[in-house]
Every structure is written in C-alpha cells, then in structure tokens.
Motif scaffolding. Structure first.
Motif, mmCIF file in Angstrom:
data_model
loop_
_atom_site.group_PDB
_atom_site.id
_atom_site.type_symbol
_atom_site.label_atom_id
_atom_site.label_comp_id
_atom_site.label_asym_id
_atom_site.label_seq_id
_atom_site.Cartn_x
_atom_site.Cartn_y
_atom_site.Cartn_z
ATOM 1 N N MET A 1 1.436 -12.815 6.887
ATOM 2 C CA MET A 1 2.654 -13.095 7.624
ATOM 3 C C MET A 1 3.843 -12.735 6.737
ATOM 4 O O MET A 1 3.855 -13.044 5.550
ATOM 5 C CB MET A 1 2.679 -14.578 8.018
ATOM 6 N N GLU A 2 4.824 -12.081 7.300
ATOM 7 C CA GLU A 2 6.030 -11.695 6.578
ATOM 8 C C GLU A 2 6.760 -12.959 6.119
ATOM 9 O O GLU A 2 6.790 -13.961 6.832
ATOM 10 C CB GLU A 2 6.894 -10.837 7.521
ATOM 11 N N GLN A 3 7.342 -12.932 4.920
ATOM 12 C CA GLN A 3 7.905 -14.129 4.298
ATOM 13 C C GLN A 3 8.990 -14.811 5.142
ATOM 14 O O GLN A 3 8.987 -16.028 5.254
ATOM 15 C CB GLN A 3 8.438 -13.794 2.899
ATOM 16 N N ASN A 4 9.893 -14.045 5.729
ATOM 17 C CA ASN A 4 10.940 -14.678 6.540
ATOM 18 C C ASN A 4 10.351 -15.354 7.768
ATOM 19 O O ASN A 4 10.773 -16.462 8.134
ATOM 20 C CB ASN A 4 12.011 -13.662 6.945
ATOM 21 N N SER A 5 9.375 -14.732 8.401
ATOM 22 C CA SER A 5 8.701 -15.337 9.552
ATOM 23 C C SER A 5 7.939 -16.581 9.116
ATOM 24 O O SER A 5 7.924 -17.598 9.829
ATOM 25 C CB SER A 5 7.729 -14.353 10.191
ATOM 26 N N LEU A 6 7.319 -16.504 7.962
ATOM 27 C CA LEU A 6 6.573 -17.636 7.429
ATOM 28 C C LEU A 6 7.503 -18.823 7.181
ATOM 29 O O LEU A 6 7.205 -19.954 7.567
ATOM 30 C CB LEU A 6 5.870 -17.224 6.133
ATOM 31 N N ILE A 7 8.640 -18.566 6.570
ATOM 32 C CA ILE A 7 9.588 -19.633 6.280
ATOM 33 C C ILE A 7 10.147 -20.208 7.584
ATOM 34 O O ILE A 7 10.312 -21.429 7.718
ATOM 35 C CB ILE A 7 10.697 -19.132 5.331
ATOM 36 N N ASP A 8 10.410 -19.348 8.557
ATOM 37 C CA ASP A 8 10.871 -19.835 9.863
ATOM 38 C C ASP A 8 9.824 -20.745 10.498
ATOM 39 O O ASP A 8 10.149 -21.786 11.076
ATOM 40 C CB ASP A 8 11.191 -18.673 10.803
ATOM 41 N N ARG A 9 8.552 -20.361 10.394
ATOM 42 C CA ARG A 9 7.463 -21.170 10.960
ATOM 43 C C ARG A 9 7.333 -22.493 10.214
ATOM 44 O O ARG A 9 7.121 -23.549 10.826
ATOM 45 C CB ARG A 9 6.144 -20.383 10.911
ATOM 46 N N LEU A 10 7.479 -22.455 8.901
ATOM 47 C CA LEU A 10 7.434 -23.690 8.117
ATOM 48 C C LEU A 10 8.554 -24.641 8.523
ATOM 49 O O LEU A 10 8.328 -25.847 8.667
ATOM 50 C CB LEU A 10 7.518 -23.372 6.618
ATOM 51 N N LEU A 11 9.740 -24.110 8.729
ATOM 52 C CA LEU A 11 10.857 -24.949 9.159
ATOM 53 C C LEU A 11 10.596 -25.505 10.556
ATOM 54 O O LEU A 11 10.838 -26.689 10.817
ATOM 55 C CB LEU A 11 12.177 -24.167 9.130
ATOM 56 N N GLU A 12 10.097 -24.676 11.446
ATOM 57 C CA GLU A 12 9.783 -25.121 12.804
ATOM 58 C C GLU A 12 8.778 -26.277 12.788
ATOM 59 O O GLU A 12 8.976 -27.290 13.471
ATOM 60 C CB GLU A 12 9.219 -23.936 13.594
ATOM 61 N N LEU A 13 7.731 -26.127 12.009
ATOM 62 C CA LEU A 13 6.733 -27.193 11.908
ATOM 63 C C LEU A 13 7.312 -28.444 11.250
ATOM 64 O O LEU A 13 7.013 -29.570 11.662
ATOM 65 C CB LEU A 13 5.506 -26.703 11.131
ATOM 66 N N THR A 14 8.163 -28.247 10.253
ATOM 67 C CA THR A 14 8.795 -29.382 9.579
ATOM 68 C C THR A 14 9.664 -30.162 10.551
ATOM 69 O O THR A 14 9.639 -31.401 10.568
ATOM 70 C CB THR A 14 9.619 -28.907 8.372
ATOM 71 N N LEU A 15 10.432 -29.452 11.371
ATOM 72 C CA LEU A 15 11.274 -30.127 12.357
ATOM 73 C C LEU A 15 10.425 -30.860 13.401
ATOM 74 O O LEU A 15 10.789 -31.949 13.860
ATOM 75 C CB LEU A 15 12.226 -29.129 13.015
ATOM 76 N N ALA A 16 9.283 -30.284 13.753
ATOM 77 C CA ALA A 16 8.369 -30.946 14.689
ATOM 78 C C ALA A 16 7.774 -32.208 14.046
ATOM 79 O O ALA A 16 7.626 -33.242 14.713
ATOM 80 C CB ALA A 16 7.271 -29.990 15.124
ATOM 81 N N ILE A 17 7.463 -32.136 12.762
ATOM 82 C CA ILE A 17 6.960 -33.305 12.038
ATOM 83 C C ILE A 17 8.037 -34.385 12.000
ATOM 84 O O ILE A 17 7.763 -35.563 12.239
ATOM 85 C CB ILE A 17 6.519 -32.918 10.605
ATOM 86 N N GLN A 18 9.255 -33.967 11.737
ATOM 87 C CA GLN A 18 10.379 -34.907 11.695
ATOM 88 C C GLN A 18 10.530 -35.609 13.048
ATOM 89 O O GLN A 18 10.734 -36.826 13.109
ATOM 90 C CB GLN A 18 11.666 -34.164 11.321
ATOM 91 N N HIS A 19 10.433 -34.851 14.123
ATOM 92 C CA HIS A 19 10.551 -35.426 15.461
ATOM 93 C C HIS A 19 9.406 -36.403 15.732
ATOM 94 O O HIS A 19 9.629 -37.507 16.243
ATOM 95 C CB HIS A 19 10.575 -34.323 16.525
#
Length: 99
Positions: A1-19
């Motif tokens: 996975m390309e690094q920027n896409s990977l970081i975007d996915r990590l942030l997305e999952l983190t925000l879902a965890i936060q929710h």
C-alpha cells in the motif's frame, strides 16, 4: 500500500476507534485496533512532514483513548464493587429473615 494511502487508512481507523470508545463500544474498538495494528508494520521510517503530522495526530488520539479507557475501567470497578456490596447486604438480610 502506498504510504500516503496507508496513513490515511490508519487515521480513518483511528477515528473509528475513537468513535467506538466514545460510544463505550469497547468490543468494536478492540476489533478496529486489531485491524489497524498490522498496518503500522507497513509504515516506512522515512515520512514527510505532512505524514508526520498525521502520525502525531494518531498518537494523540490513541493517548486520549487510553486515558478514557482507564477512567472507564476505574468507574466500572467502583460500580462493580458497589453492586457486590449490595448483593452481600441482600444476602445477609435474607439469611437473617430465615431465622
């Protein structure tokens, strides 16, 4: 996975965890964390400034979630202890009523 896409996915999952944590849905938070964990292994050591900002944001969110989880755990322990004392008192009452 390309690094920027990977970081975007990590942030997305983190925000879902936060929710999930905000909703006290700890099972979902744990499931999302298990999904997210292997993605961290795909990060390369070299990141640009924008990526580092996102990574720092993820770390800050994780720290806040951990703090909230600890607070929730303490509150649950207090509630459990209180409930157990009430059960013990009711049990003693019933034992005394038998005699």
């Amino acid at each position: 996975m390309e690094q920027n896409s990977l970081i975007d996915r990590l942030l997305e999952l983190t925000l879902a965890i936060q929710h999930a944590a905000a909703m006290a849905d700890w099972q979902e938070a744990a499931r999302l964390t298990e999904e997210r964990t292997p993605l961290f292994m795909e990060l390369t050591p070299e990141q640009d400034a924008t990526a580092m900002e996102v990574i720092n944001r993820i770390q800050a969110i994780d720290a806040a979630i951990a703090s909230d989880a600890k607070t929730t755990q303490s509150e649950l322990q207090i509630e459990y202890s209180s409930a157990m004392k009430k059960v013990q008192a009711a049990s003693k009452y019933h034992q005394a009523a038998k005699f």
